[in-house]
Design an enzyme around this catalytic site. Structure first.
Site: not given
Lengths: 639, 298
Positions: A112, A546
């Protein structure tokens, strides 16, 4: 399917014989939305008589129903695949089309021209021998043309057809054609100076809609002396150069049906090999000679690029899947740090420092990317400073792998110089890259083997090293619990160290902020420090928010087996926010702090922590006791 | 310089070896037709002198042509391979069949559902199929490694990019992969390869006198006495052959005198209707295959 060849009816054997000798060319067509790409491909399928009668009648009725060409056949409808696309009138993905002439079979990658163009074009270009760059004669070289050409060049396609389409709409003007060709050649000169390849360009004026210069020379453009598009495609080189390159064969499969046979199966990536040739296996560097080239159809004297074979060597050397068998005199290179061009293909951005899997040929290793050196603007080709890459962006980055791999620069060898990156959590293919060269840095720094090692150090301390990794929201109680636990351990005479998120950010990590990229780097550094400390024999307590699973997983993978203990300090957001010990949640809610975990930055809770602590039900003291008992049970400490 | 068939063969071998090396528990779907014959032939080449390190799986709807079953058993015993035959026993108990329930229900229960059952029962994570991209429009966009969700659905909008020949075979728990090593072959390539390599195929592909009835414009072969003959119908012997093979009540025969391989190829090249027209299941709306595939039909 009505092949024109009269041979089919008159002498089918002769026909089959002639088709036995056909070669194969793979090409990609690139154009933007209205350049007539689907029409061109549809036209080629139609002209090569690859359309069945039933398809043709469907095409005729479809053309009347939803075509864009009035009463004429809309060839574009032939190549529109998925139902959802047909409704939207767009092509959303790479499709592969097949047609053949008397000389050749063709595989066309149809990609595309709009959104997702970079990802899909790179996919289609990666296997193509040639690219057709489609330009609308009325518009000439436009931004999309430049963008398509850049990607084609980066993917290493040298042979380019500049198809100047819709010539019927510019009255078949020779001057128009020549101006566009000149513009394009001038622009393309610059392409070879980057990390791509230089083009060998053939310009052809065509009208896909009317059929000019597609199969035969157009009567409307007698001024054009070059070949028609199909004539050119029939003669263009189809990977012959690969046979001339140095021999490479990545090992896919070790074939051991019984104790008497040990062969190495793979597809020859480049070059040629014959019985008796000396080979070198990489990365190990061991050498041997080829004894036999085995196939079901009998042993071969030689094998060339593209063939799938099984090699038997004269020496019992250790070879496994992913190793590259190469010519002894011209071996592939070996390294663990590279400069690369990287095309990002995932919705989420590429984050420097995050561990990914890198797959090159049959070899998969762990890899981390350092910050992009620069991003390439696909429209202007400018180098732009960047800290990460988003979907469909292209950048030049350094990559480090966790072990040495064999490779060639991509411009020398498209098979051994290419790689993909895989996300370890979603398993998605997130990036595709080409290797420029190895960074010598890694070759010159050797790992120093030391006499006093981790075992000796930890034995001296009468303890087993461990990394106790506390993760949880800000204010969940990580540091409080870690502090109590460390006091208990110290009271027992254990050697410990507590790495606290806030404290480390005052020193080692004071240059880092709170963006996703900085959070990743923050964790990488502290994990490296924890690793050194456990190497020193310490019990290390890490108290960091974290927030991302993948970095915690990275930290885990850096430690010895069983050494990493993930502790989820599980405090619901409402509870942490209501405690708000440091007053940070209030500031975050007020918008004074950006990227605050839980508020405007995500927290990904562990799926399988070694231990989870519910701080709503337990006091910090009880939580530390539980952890202490856990360490006893695991044998990390003893009484 | 390799010919196009040599390149296609080498590519298919490469794909099969990748699967064998990376899958935990692969299987090859064997439908007994010409594409399966080519796929199996290439598998024998890929691992020679070893035999393919995976079994074959045939999903038997119990309505296949008898000659297909004979051919299947003979092939497997000649090559010394493991064959798993799976039948949807629940469907058999309910008496599901193409005559009593129609092609849609029969195919769904005895083929689509049966395939899911078989893959789940044996825990196969990767299954080879013989589908080709040239067969049908929606196939043109399918990857060589095509992922299926836990309920075996295909999501055409969420396919992994597939670059070079580096296949990402990693999957999440519950996901499985369909792998199509013949993706880039065309129907002519298949026939030409069968001819060149002298690959045995089911005799039904060759024209012979066979008992047929003409029903709704299609010639159906009377392969056993389960086929109800309507009062207005007459069983007659005609020289026919089959372009595709499946369940005999759902597979139309074509009148033909092509009784050699070259004659078949000649007829195929001169013929004016495409391959899947012979299959009754494709006769509904244009996007039918895409829909079936999303639902888990192979």
């Amino acid at each position: 399917m009505a092949h024109q060849s009269d041979l089919i009816a008159s002498d089918i054997l002769a026909y089959l014989k002639s088709h036995e000798e056909k070669s194969l060319l793979r090409f990609i067509t690139c154009g933007s939305v209205d350049d007539g790409k689907s029409t061109l491909i549809g036209r080629m399928l139609y002209e090569s008589k690859m359309i069945f009668e039933d398809q043709l009648s469907a095409l005729e009725s479809d053309s009347k129903k939803s075509g864009t060409q009035g009463k004429d056949i809309d060839f574009a409808l032939l190549v529109d695949g998925l139902a959802s696309e047909r409704e939207q009138g767009i092509t959303i993905d790479v499709a592969y089309r097949f047609f053949s002439t008397d000389k050749r079979k063709f595989i066309v990658a149809d990609t595309p021209g709009h959104e997702q163009y970079t990802r899909n074009m790179a996919t289609g270009a990666s296997t193509a021998d040639l690219a057709i760059i489609l330009v609308d004669a009325r518009k000439g070289v436009i931004t999309q043309t430049r963008r398509h050409s850049l990607i084609v060049s980066l993917l290493g396609i040298r042979n380019v057809v500049l198809a100047i389409n819709k010539m019927d709409l510019v009255r078949y003007s020779q001057r128009k054609f020549e101006t566009i060709e000149k513009d394009y050649r001038e622009f393309a000169e610059g392409l070879g100076e980057g990390h791509g390849v230089k083009f060998d360009i053939t310009a052809i004026p065509v009208s896909a809609l009317k059929g000019d210069n597609i199969v035969t020379s157009s009567q409307n453009m007698t001024w054009f002396e070059g070949p028609s598009l199909l004539e050119f495609l029939e003669e263009a080189p189809a990977g012959e150069n690969l046979e001339k390159a140095a021999f490479r064969m990545p090992v896919q499969w070790v074939n051991r049906p019984n104790a008497d046979f040990r062969g190495f199966s793979g597809q020859v990536a480049s070059g040629r090999i014959k019985e008796g040739d000396a080979i070198r296996v990489l990365p190990s560097g061991r050498e041997a000679k080829v004894n036999r080239i085995v196939t079901l159809d009998g042993e071969l004297k030689k094998a060339v690029a593209g063939q799938s074979v099984t090699l038997v060597l004269d020496d019992e050397i250790d070879i496994s899947r992913g190793d590259v068998i190469s010519e002894a005199k011209k071996p592939a290179e070996v390294a663990d740090q590279f400069e690369t061009t990287l095309i990002w293909m995932a919705e989420g951005p590429m984050l420097p420092g995050r561990p990914y899997l890198l797959k090159t040929g049959p070899k998969t290793v762990r890899a981390t990317i350092t910050a992009p050196k620069y991003q390439i603007n696909v429209n202007s080709f400018e180098h732009v400073a960047a800290t990460k890459l988003e979907l469909n962006e292209i950048g030049v980055c350094n990559i480090a792998t966790d072990q040495q791999i064999a490779f060639d620069p991509y411009t020398d060898n498209r098979e051994t110089g290419a790689f993909i990156l895989i996300d370890r959590l979603t398993n998605a293919t997130v990036g595709a890259g080409t290797i420029h060269f190895a960074l010598r840095r890694s070759a010159n720094i050797h790992w120093q083997a030391l006499d006093v090692n981790r075992n000796l150090r930890s034995n001296l301390k009468l303890q087993k090293p461990a990394v106790l990794w506390f993760t949880g929201l800000s204010g969940s109680g990580k540091s409080t619990i870690a502090n109590i636990l460390e006091k208990k351990l110290a009271a027992m005479g254990r050697h410990t160290y507590l790495l606290d998120g806030d404290n480390v950010r005052h020193g080692l990590n004071k240059d880092l902020g709170f963006t996703d990229a900085d959070r990743v780097e923050n964790i990488r550094r502290v994990a490296e420090v924890a690793k050194l400390m456990s190497d020193a024999g310490l019990i290390t307590l890490v108290s960091f928010i974290s927030p991302f699973r993948s970095e915690r997983r990275m930290a885990r993978s850096m430690m010895e087996e069983g050494e990493f203990v993930e502790i989820h300090v599980d405090t619901p957001l409402e509870v942490a926010e209501s405690r708000d010990v440091k007053g940070l949640y209030a500031k975050a809610r007020a918008g004074d702090i950006k990227n605050f975990t839980g508020i405007d930055s995500p927290y990904e809770p562990p799926n399988n922590p070694e231990i989870a602590i519910n701080t709503v039900e337990l006091t910090a003291e009880q939580a530390a006791d539980n952890l202490f008992n856990y360490l006893l049970e695991r044998g990390i400490i003893d009484t | 310089m390799l010919t196009h068939l040599q390149k296609l063969e080498a590519e298919s071998i490469h794909i099969m070896r990748e699967v064998a090396a990376e899958a935990e528990n692969p299987v090859m779907l064997y439908s007994i037709g010409k594409d399966s014959a080519v796929m199996l032939h290439i598998a024998m080449k890929a691992f020679f002198p070893a035999t393919p390190p995976f079994p074959l799986l045939h999903v038997d709807t119990t309505w296949k042509f008898r000659e297909m079953i004979e051919f299947r058993d003979a092939t497997v015993s000649t090559l010394g391979l493991d064959l798993i035959v799976h039948i949807n026993e629940e469907g058999v108990e309910q008496g599901i069949g193409p005559f009593s329930h129609g092609s849609a229900v029969h195919t769904d229960v005895m083929k689509t559902t049966a395939l899911k059952q078989a893959l789940e029962k044996h825990g196969f994570d990767v299954a080879f199929g013989g589908a080709r991209r040239d067969e049908e429009k929606s196939r043109a966009k399918e990857r060589i490694f095509s992922f299926r969700s836990e309920d075996h659905r295909w999501d055409p909008k969420n396919q992994r990019p597939e670059l070079w020949k580096i296949y990402n075979t990693r999957k999440s728990p519950g996901e499985s992969i369909r792998v199509f090593p013949l993706s880039n072959w065309t129907e002519l390539d298949i026939w030409q390869y069968i001819w060149l390599e002298k690959i045995p195929i089911v005799p039904l592909y060759y024209a012979a006198e066979r008992p047929v009835v003409e029903r709704d414009g299609t010639l159906i072969m009377v392969d056993d006495d389960r086929m109800p003959i309507r009062p207005e119908e007459q069983v007659e012997y005609r020289k026919v052959r089959f372009r595709t093979l499946g369940c005999y009540p759902l597979t139309g025969a074509v009148e033909s005198s092509a009784d050699t391989l070259t004659a078949i190829i000649q007829e195929m090249l001169l013929t004016k209707t495409s391959e899947r027209q012979g299959r009754v299941i494709d006769h509904d709306q244009a996007a039918s295959m895409e829909k079936k595939k999303q639902e888990g039909y192979f």
